[in-house]
Write an enzyme that holds these catalytic residues in place. Structure first.
Site, PDB file in Angstrom:
ATOM      1  N   ALA A 169       0.071   5.299   1.476  1.00 36.58           N
ATOM      2  CA  ALA A 169       0.031   6.103   2.710  1.00 36.58           C
ATOM      3  C   ALA A 169      -0.159   5.230   3.940  1.00 36.58           C
ATOM      4  CB  ALA A 169      -1.087   7.138   2.621  1.00 36.58           C
TER       5      ALA A 169
ATOM      6  N   LYS B  87     -11.633   6.611  -2.336  1.00 33.08           N
ATOM      7  CA  LYS B  87     -12.008   7.811  -1.587  1.00 33.08           C
ATOM      8  C   LYS B  87     -13.521   8.095  -1.621  1.00 33.08           C
ATOM      9  CE  LYS B  87      -7.784   8.484  -0.387  1.00 33.08           C
ATOM     10  NZ  LYS B  87      -7.365   7.306   0.347  1.00 33.08           N
TER      11      LYS B  87
ATOM     12  N   ASP C 168       0.860  -1.179   0.000  1.00 32.06           N
ATOM     13  CA  ASP C 168       0.000   0.000   0.000  1.00 32.06           C
ATOM     14  C   ASP C 168       0.906   1.241   0.000  1.00 32.06           C
ATOM     15  OD1 ASP C 168      -2.329   1.708   0.556  1.00 32.06           O
ATOM     16  OD2 ASP C 168      -1.502   1.839   2.570  1.00 32.06           O
TER      17      ASP C 168
ATOM     18  N   ASP D 276      -1.600  -1.192   5.847  1.00 29.70           N
ATOM     19  CA  ASP D 276      -1.765  -0.626   7.193  1.00 29.70           C
ATOM     20  C   ASP D 276      -3.220  -0.383   7.565  1.00 29.70           C
ATOM     21  OD1 ASP D 276      -1.894   1.645   5.308  1.00 29.70           O
ATOM     22  OD2 ASP D 276      -1.986   2.846   7.144  1.00 29.70           O
TER      23      ASP D 276
END
Length: 261
Positions: free
Chosen positions: A12, A51, A10, A185
């Site tokens: 960010a 998003k 991934d 994460d």
């Protein structure tokens, strides 16, 4: 017995942007523009999703739904989700370049993986337009994967769908889903990897699930660090993670223990 051919990271919170703060800041500012002040926990809960889907998920939260009704005098609509999303896109485009610093051990770990002949792929909740900022900025700082794909390349079917991973496997010519691992994460990262049929690994320090910046984490006592790390570990394990590592420096040692049949 086969060897691992690729690691799919991934962005960010995993390889760049310790604590995954760029999206958090953008989402909070977007909702505030419409009179709603979300909590950090509300913002982080759907992290890792596309998003638009992220905002749609937040809008469905009971407290935010009630706040929207109170502020706007009506139930939110798809058009309202679109409007908040557009605002978040504007906000994040203005700040993304500030949040492209590789996390600790990323550059060294990627170099070690490449020395072993392991390819580096990546998936993201960012759009192509956002990645046009993040990728060059990360490259300036020493991190560049061999391939990356956003949901723009999969008909906007982002996580937890596995299609961005499949795009990576094709581009990197990986022989099987069993010959690659996913590292992320967020819960969405873990589910993405599991839905692709591959080993999924959660990373603790600097993750969105932990939600602390480097200074906040280092300021914790050893006891509080241990408690927080265990909390994050449970989140990953509860959504199906095969392994959990403390930081990127532990990845290569973990890969040495994985046997692919």
């Amino acid at each position: 017995m086969s060897k691992i051919e690729a690691v799919i990271f991934d962005w960010a919170g995993t390889t760049v942007d310790y604590g995954c703060f760029a999206p958090v800041r953008a989402f909070i500012e977007a909702f505030k523009a419409f009179g709603i002040e979300p909590t950090v926990d509300e913002v982080r809960a759907p992290m890792g999703m596309l998003k638009w889907d992220h905002i749609h998920t937040m809008m469905q939260m009971d407290r935010i739904t009630e706040e929207w009704k109170r502020v706007h005098g009506k139930m939110w609509t798809k058009e309202d989700v679109d409007a908040v999303y557009q605002k978040s896109e504007t906000s994040i485009m203005d700040i993304l370049y500030q949040y492209s610093e590789p996390k600790p051990y990323v550059i060294e770990t990627v170099a070690e993986l490449r020395m072993r002949g392991i390819k580096i792929g990546s998936t993201t909740g960012y759009t192509d337009e956002m990645m046009d900022i993040v990728v060059p900025e990360a490259k300036k700082r020493g991190y560049e994967p061999d391939a990356w794909f956003s949901a723009n390349s999969t008909g906007n079917m982002g996580r937890p769908y596995p299609f961005m991973i499949f795009k990576n496997l094709e581009a990197l010519k990986v022989s099987s889903v069993r010959a690659a691992v996913k590292v992320g994460d967020t819960a969405a990262d873990i589910r993405e990897g599991k839905n692709a049929g591959m080993i999924s690994i959660g990373i603790i320090e600097g993750s969105s699930v932990m939600g602390l910046n480097a200074e906040e984490y280092e300021a914790l006592s050893d006891e509080k660090k241990e408690i927080e790390c265990e909390r994050v570990r449970r989140v990953y394990e509860d959504c199906g993670a095969d392994y959990v590592i403390k930081n990127m420096g532990d990845l290569c040692q973990l890969l040495d223990t994985i046997v692919i049949k």
